[in-house]
Design a protein around this motif. Structure first.
Motif, PDB file in Angstrom:
ATOM      1  N   UNK A 174       0.707  -1.056   0.025  1.00  0.00           N
ATOM      2  CA  UNK A 174       0.137   0.038  -0.018  1.00  0.00           C
ATOM      3  C   UNK A 174       0.830   1.269  -0.051  1.00  0.00           C
ATOM      4  N   UNK A 175       1.999   1.215   0.812  1.00  0.00           N
ATOM      5  CA  UNK A 175       2.826   2.271   0.945  1.00  0.00           C
ATOM      6  C   UNK A 175       3.690   2.679  -0.447  1.00  0.00           C
ATOM      7  N   UNK A 176       3.891   1.397  -1.066  1.00  0.00           N
ATOM      8  CA  UNK A 176       4.561   1.505  -2.279  1.00  0.00           C
ATOM      9  C   UNK A 176       3.695   2.169  -3.399  1.00  0.00           C
ATOM     10  N   UNK A 177       2.367   1.672  -3.454  1.00  0.00           N
ATOM     11  CA  UNK A 177       1.412   2.229  -4.383  1.00  0.00           C
ATOM     12  C   UNK A 177       1.124   3.889  -3.898  1.00  0.00           C
ATOM     13  N   UNK A 178       1.042   4.150  -2.805  1.00  0.00           N
ATOM     14  CA  UNK A 178       0.874   5.595  -2.707  1.00  0.00           C
ATOM     15  C   UNK A 178       2.118   6.459  -3.039  1.00  0.00           C
ATOM     16  N   UNK A 179       3.374   5.867  -2.989  1.00  0.00           N
ATOM     17  CA  UNK A 179       4.365   6.617  -3.474  1.00  0.00           C
ATOM     18  C   UNK A 179       4.382   6.684  -4.904  1.00  0.00           C
ATOM     19  N   UNK A 180       4.504   5.394  -5.384  1.00  0.00           N
ATOM     20  CA  UNK A 180       4.077   5.614  -6.961  1.00  0.00           C
ATOM     21  C   UNK A 180       3.039   6.582  -7.610  1.00  0.00           C
TER      22      UNK A 180
ATOM     23  N   UNK B 195       4.325   7.419 -10.809  1.00  0.00           N
ATOM     24  CA  UNK B 195       4.850   6.255 -11.594  1.00  0.00           C
ATOM     25  C   UNK B 195       3.750   5.454 -12.005  1.00  0.00           C
ATOM     26  N   UNK B 196       3.785   4.774 -12.969  1.00  0.00           N
ATOM     27  CA  UNK B 196       2.852   3.794 -13.625  1.00  0.00           C
ATOM     28  C   UNK B 196       2.529   2.718 -12.616  1.00  0.00           C
ATOM     29  N   UNK B 197       1.210   2.108 -12.803  1.00  0.00           N
ATOM     30  CA  UNK B 197       0.934   1.084 -12.032  1.00  0.00           C
ATOM     31  C   UNK B 197       1.528  -0.089 -12.610  1.00  0.00           C
ATOM     32  N   UNK B 198       1.575  -0.236 -13.846  1.00  0.00           N
ATOM     33  CA  UNK B 198       2.314  -1.445 -14.528  1.00  0.00           C
ATOM     34  C   UNK B 198       3.649  -1.519 -14.220  1.00  0.00           C
ATOM     35  N   UNK B 199       4.386  -0.279 -14.108  1.00  0.00           N
ATOM     36  CA  UNK B 199       5.775  -0.520 -13.513  1.00  0.00           C
ATOM     37  C   UNK B 199       5.880  -1.115 -12.229  1.00  0.00           C
TER      38      UNK B 199
ATOM     39  N   UNK C  94       3.743  -3.066 -10.783  1.00  0.00           N
ATOM     40  CA  UNK C  94       3.463  -4.440 -10.999  1.00  0.00           C
ATOM     41  C   UNK C  94       4.485  -5.359 -11.713  1.00  0.00           C
ATOM     42  N   UNK C  95       5.337  -4.827 -12.455  1.00  0.00           N
ATOM     43  CA  UNK C  95       6.523  -5.491 -13.054  1.00  0.00           C
ATOM     44  C   UNK C  95       7.457  -5.749 -12.160  1.00  0.00           C
ATOM     45  N   UNK C  96       7.554  -4.911 -11.004  1.00  0.00           N
ATOM     46  CA  UNK C  96       8.434  -5.147 -10.099  1.00  0.00           C
ATOM     47  C   UNK C  96       7.982  -6.473  -9.052  1.00  0.00           C
ATOM     48  N   UNK C  97       6.791  -6.398  -8.725  1.00  0.00           N
ATOM     49  CA  UNK C  97       6.217  -7.654  -8.261  1.00  0.00           C
ATOM     50  C   UNK C  97       6.682  -9.115  -9.150  1.00  0.00           C
ATOM     51  N   UNK C  98       6.546  -8.634 -10.295  1.00  0.00           N
ATOM     52  CA  UNK C  98       6.629  -9.623 -11.291  1.00  0.00           C
ATOM     53  C   UNK C  98       8.079 -10.282 -10.992  1.00  0.00           C
TER      54      UNK C  98
ATOM     55  N   UNK D   8      -0.812  -8.315  -5.334  1.00  0.00           N
ATOM     56  CA  UNK D   8      -1.227  -7.451  -6.477  1.00  0.00           C
ATOM     57  C   UNK D   8      -2.576  -6.948  -6.507  1.00  0.00           C
ATOM     58  N   UNK D   9      -3.395  -7.680  -5.799  1.00  0.00           N
ATOM     59  CA  UNK D   9      -4.995  -7.059  -5.616  1.00  0.00           C
ATOM     60  C   UNK D   9      -4.754  -5.824  -4.793  1.00  0.00           C
ATOM     61  N   UNK D  10      -4.037  -6.084  -3.530  1.00  0.00           N
ATOM     62  CA  UNK D  10      -3.931  -4.955  -2.732  1.00  0.00           C
ATOM     63  C   UNK D  10      -3.235  -3.640  -3.225  1.00  0.00           C
TER      64      UNK D  10
END
Ligand code: ADP
Length: 422
Positions: free
Chosen positions: A53-59, A64-68, A70-74, A108-110
């Motif tokens: 969640x905090x990574x998403x807030x920072x992005x 920063x794009x969401x795909x970017x 998710x690519x990191x997770x991947x 990913x969902x979160x």
């Protein structure tokens, strides 16, 4: 989601799984491993949730794009997959990878949910900021508009006060001046030629006449400003009028050792105009040419009428001090004097003998009242080299006064027409 074996394996391999491709993501990578271990160990997703969640807030904050993200997770998931596949027997590896995938699905969902919520909030904040800025700008514009209209009202009030003052002062001064003029005339008649008294009376007479002409200028200007100008239109022969002005200017020209020539005026057609007012216009221009040209200079008055044109042009040129480009329009404003006023002396024909700065304002007012135009041209102001000035007056063949100028026709076709009309 719990998988003790996966947790153990990850704890042992965190160091060797490698860091993030760039420095800014390494803290996230480390926290992500910790979060995954926590879920695998205890089934508790709180730590993982707060990391993603905090990574998403920072992005969202750094756009920063969401795909970017998710690519990191991947990438992290892929690295773990590959290593587990290499090191562990297929059967336990399969259980570990299944657990790993379900953890990543959850992450990913979160992440998507957090990214969406944060984007919405950021958008709302941006649009709130935009509306605030818009409201602020609108308020500023309204404030300026109010200030401008207040300033305009104040300007109009001052302009009216100035016009009223000119009109009242000129009227009030005119009466005692007429009285003085009367007494001067009586004194004149009583004095003997050549006597001391006669010289004094003549001096007073000249002073009174000068004051009279300034007051007349002030009255003309206020009549223009108050829309009370009246033109008496009749056929005008400009060549004859300029000849008369040259004769009237002879004394001044002689005093200043200047010469004057008229050129092309005889060919000008007769025009329908106010003869007294045009005489005033050209007398002023010739008298200015005399004033602003040094002794020994030359003045030319020339005329032209293009074939089939509905107007004529008269130019009054001199070999005088010239006019700076920035002053060439302003000199037609009332009370405006070009150049340093300390350079001026006073007088009607003396070199640089500036008056109150009303002459050209009246010239412009009278030419405009005829439906014509006047402009000044000069290479610039230079008292040493004297580049000269030219005043161009363009007049319609038949005066076309703008609204607000009263017109009377005499001795012309128009008058006959209006007399004949019922
Ligand atoms: P005044 O002569 O009373 O100052 P005018 O309205 O006649 O006022 O002229 C305004 C100004 O324009 C003058 O002060 C002078 O600086 C400039 N000016 C007018 N005519 C000429 C000319 N022929 N050559 C150079 N400057 C001129």
């Amino acid at each position: 989601m719990q998988s003790k074996r996966l947790a153990q394996w990850l704890q042992d391999h965190t160091e060797t799984l490698g860091a993030a491709p760039n420095k800014q993501d390494s803290a996230f990578h480390t926290a992500l491993y910790e979060g995954i271990i926590d879920v695998a160990l205890s089934g508790d997703t709180r730590m993982l949730d707060s990391v993603v969640e905090s990574a998403a807030a920072h992005a969202v904050a750094v756009e920063r794009e969401l795909t970017d993200l998710l690519d990191m997770h991947q990438a992290v998931r892929q690295r773990i997959w590959d290593r587990i596949g290499e090191e562990i027997d297929p059967e336990p590896a399969f259980i570990m990878l299944a657990a790993l995938d379900s953890i990543f699905n959850h992450a990913t969902q979160v992440t998507v949910a957090a990214y969406t919520t944060n984007s919405r909030l950021a958008l709302a904040a941006k649009s709130a900021e935009l509306s605030r800025l818009y409201a602020e700008a609108e308020q500023k514009v309204m404030r300026y508009a109010t200030e401008v209209s207040r300033a305009n009202r104040e300007l109009a009030r001052l302009e009216k006060a100035k016009t009223d003052f000119i009109s009242i002062a000129a009227h009030e001064l005119k009466t005692p001046l007429t009285l003085i003029q009367g007494y001067v005339n009586i004194l004149h008649d009583l004095e003997e030629d050549g006597s001391q008294g006669k010289n004094l009376t003549e001096g007073i007479d000249r002073g009174v006449q000068r004051m009279n002409s300034i007051l007349d200028d002030m009255l003309d200007l206020s009549a223009m400003d108050l829309g009370k100008l009246r033109l008496v239109l009749q056929p005008v022969n400009l060549a004859k009028m300029i000849r008369l002005i040259i004769v009237q200017s002879e004394a001044s020209l002689q005093e200043r050792q200047q010469t004057i020539a008229a050129d092309g005026l005889e060919e000008l057609p007769e025009i329908q105009a106010d003869i007294t007012r045009l005489h005033q216009v050209f007398r002023q221009l010739v008298s200015n040419a005399i004033k602003y040209t040094p002794n020994g200079g030359h003045i030319t008055v020339s005329g032209s009428a293009p074939p089939n044109a509905d107007h004529i042009t008269v130019l009054v040129s001199d070999t005088g001090v010239g006019i700076a480009p920035e002053d060439q329009e302003k000199i037609f404003e009332k009370f405006y004097r070009a150049s340093d006023s300390s350079l001026h002396s006073t007088g009607k024909t003396k070199f640089m003998g500036a008056g109150p700065g009303l002459g050209l304002a009246i010239v412009k007012g009278l030419v405009t009242a005829h439906g014509g135009r006047v402009l000044a041209e000069s290479p610039g102001f230079d008292m040493q080299n004297c580049p000269g000035s030219t005043f161009a007056v363009q007049l319609p063949l038949t005066a076309a006064p703008p609204p607000g100028v009263a017109v009377q026709w005499i001795g012309s076709k128009k008058l006959m027409e209006s007399q004949n009309s019922p």
